[in-house]
Design a protein around this motif. Structure first.
Motif, PDB file in Angstrom:
ATOM      1  N   THR A  11      -3.349  -5.283  -2.558  1.00 46.59           N
ATOM      2  CA  THR A  11      -2.419  -4.152  -2.620  1.00 46.59           C
ATOM      3  C   THR A  11      -2.185  -3.774  -4.076  1.00 46.59           C
ATOM      4  N   VAL A  12      -2.302  -2.491  -4.398  1.00 38.70           N
ATOM      5  CA  VAL A  12      -2.105  -1.982  -5.761  1.00 38.70           C
ATOM      6  C   VAL A  12      -1.016  -0.923  -5.725  1.00 38.70           C
ATOM      7  N   ARG A  13      -0.046  -1.037  -6.629  1.00 34.45           N
ATOM      8  CA  ARG A  13       1.014  -0.040  -6.736  1.00 34.45           C
ATOM      9  C   ARG A  13       0.823   0.751  -8.026  1.00 34.45           C
ATOM     10  N   THR A  14       0.889   2.067  -7.929  1.00 34.55           N
ATOM     11  CA  THR A  14       0.663   2.926  -9.085  1.00 34.55           C
ATOM     12  C   THR A  14       1.590   4.122  -9.016  1.00 34.55           C
ATOM     13  N   VAL A  15       1.578   4.943 -10.066  1.00 30.85           N
ATOM     14  CA  VAL A  15       2.409   6.138 -10.088  1.00 30.85           C
ATOM     15  C   VAL A  15       1.648   7.299  -9.463  1.00 30.85           C
ATOM     16  N   LEU A  33     -10.448   1.798   0.817  1.00 29.71           N
ATOM     17  CA  LEU A  33      -9.038   2.100   1.033  1.00 29.71           C
ATOM     18  C   LEU A  33      -8.704   1.885   2.509  1.00 29.71           C
ATOM     19  N   ALA A  34      -7.692   1.012   2.759  1.00 29.79           N
ATOM     20  CA  ALA A  34      -7.301   0.704   4.129  1.00 29.79           C
ATOM     21  C   ALA A  34      -5.972   1.335   4.515  1.00 29.79           C
ATOM     22  N   SER A  39       6.357   6.517  -2.010  1.00 31.78           N
ATOM     23  CA  SER A  39       7.809   6.377  -2.043  1.00 31.78           C
ATOM     24  C   SER A  39       8.293   6.921  -3.377  1.00 31.78           C
ATOM     25  N   GLY A  40       8.840   8.130  -3.366  1.00 32.97           N
ATOM     26  CA  GLY A  40       9.275   8.756  -4.623  1.00 32.97           C
ATOM     27  C   GLY A  40       8.075   9.038  -5.497  1.00 32.97           C
ATOM     28  N   THR A  44       1.674   3.227  -2.973  1.00 32.89           N
ATOM     29  CA  THR A  44       1.162   1.903  -2.634  1.00 32.89           C
ATOM     30  C   THR A  44      -0.173   2.063  -1.931  1.00 32.89           C
ATOM     31  N   LEU A  45      -1.198   1.415  -2.488  1.00 31.22           N
ATOM     32  CA  LEU A  45      -2.550   1.514  -1.958  1.00 31.22           C
ATOM     33  C   LEU A  45      -2.994   0.145  -1.443  1.00 31.22           C
ATOM     34  N   ASP A  46      -3.451   0.103  -0.198  1.00 30.38           N
ATOM     35  CA  ASP A  46      -3.952  -1.137   0.395  1.00 30.38           C
ATOM     36  C   ASP A  46      -5.471  -1.061   0.486  1.00 30.38           C
ATOM     37  N   PHE A  47      -6.152  -2.104  -0.027  1.00 28.81           N
ATOM     38  CA  PHE A  47      -7.611  -2.140  -0.034  1.00 28.81           C
ATOM     39  C   PHE A  47      -8.107  -3.374   0.715  1.00 28.81           C
TER      40      PHE A  47
END
Length: 243
Positions: A11-15, A33-34, A39-40, A44-47
């Motif tokens: 899981t990767v969180r980015t702007v 990408l799964a 959120s704002g 949140t990207l799930d791979f």
């Protein structure tokens, strides 16, 4: 089942706005990408990607290790029943434990081999690019293709900044090498797209509370694509230190 695919997940969180760059970079490493959620200003990207099967020679080595371990245990039991000294029966476990440090030393060495930040001092191609008189020069295309995903650092200034779409706190920044601000006449037209002041990760002893056209910084950024139609060289900010 034997033919079922086993996956590993990350899981990767980015702007917001940088998710495309992250997805592209992860795909190069074999991830798909799964799932994606916003959120704002955060995404949140799930791979996931298939786990690599264990090589046959490693499987054979593991089986051989189990056989060897069973043999050692059997010998130790025989020696103990024969009233041998306790010190002799303890030697096989000691030899087995000594193999652990050599097996774990490889990840440490790999971690220390991370690519260095590219600057005009250690990379002649970046040094030449920063002095190119035409921001539509072919050198931009070649550099972006060769170093995409790598990190560069250079002294520059804000040439122009304009609101991104209808946002009041997110901007498209145009950066140039050197200290000339709006009067910059050499080097690529570097662009940060859809970024807030927080996204710049401002630092330095005299870090400003706001940024404006003409401000001087030491930019550290990840190399993105070059748009030949617009003559724009896209970067993604890593850190921004005032000068």
């Amino acid at each position: 089942m034997a033919d079922e695919i086993a996956y590993e997940y990350k899981t990767v969180r980015t702007v917001r706005g940088a998710d495309g760059l992250v997805i592209s970079k992860m795909r190069k490493d074999g991830w798909e990408l799964a799932g994606q959620a916003q959120s704002g200003l955060r995404t949140t990207l799930d791979f996931r990607r298939p786990k690599k099967p264990l090589p046959r020679f490693l499987i054979g080595a593991a089986v051989g290790g189990l056989v060897l371990l069973a043999t050692v245990i059997g010998v130790a039991a025989a020696l103990e029943n024969g009233s041998e000294k306790e010190g002799r029966s303890s030697k096989p476990p000691a030899g087995t434990a000594s193999a652990v440090p050599s097996a774990t030393s490889t990840p440490t060495a790999a971690a220390s081999a991370s690519p260095e930040v590219i600057t005009d001092q250690n990379n002649p191609e970046l040094a030449a690019l920063l002095k190119t008189p035409d921001n539509c020069d072919r050198a931009n295309v070649d550099f972006a293709a060769k170093y995409r995903g790598r990190t560069i650092a250079f002294d520059g200034s804000i040439v122009r900044m304009s609101p991104h779409g209808d946002y009041k706190t997110r901007y498209d920044f145009l950066l140039g090498p050197g200290d000339q601000g709006p009067r910059t006449g050499v080097g690529p037209a570097f662009r940060y797209e859809d970024k807030s002041a927080l996204d710049l990760n401002l630092s330095g002893r005299s870090s400003p509370s706001a940024v404006r056209v003409g401000d001087l910084f030491r930019f550290v950024a990840e190399v993105g694509e070059y748009n030949a139609d617009q003559c724009l060289f896209f970067l993604d900010p890593v850190s921004t230190a005032s000068r």
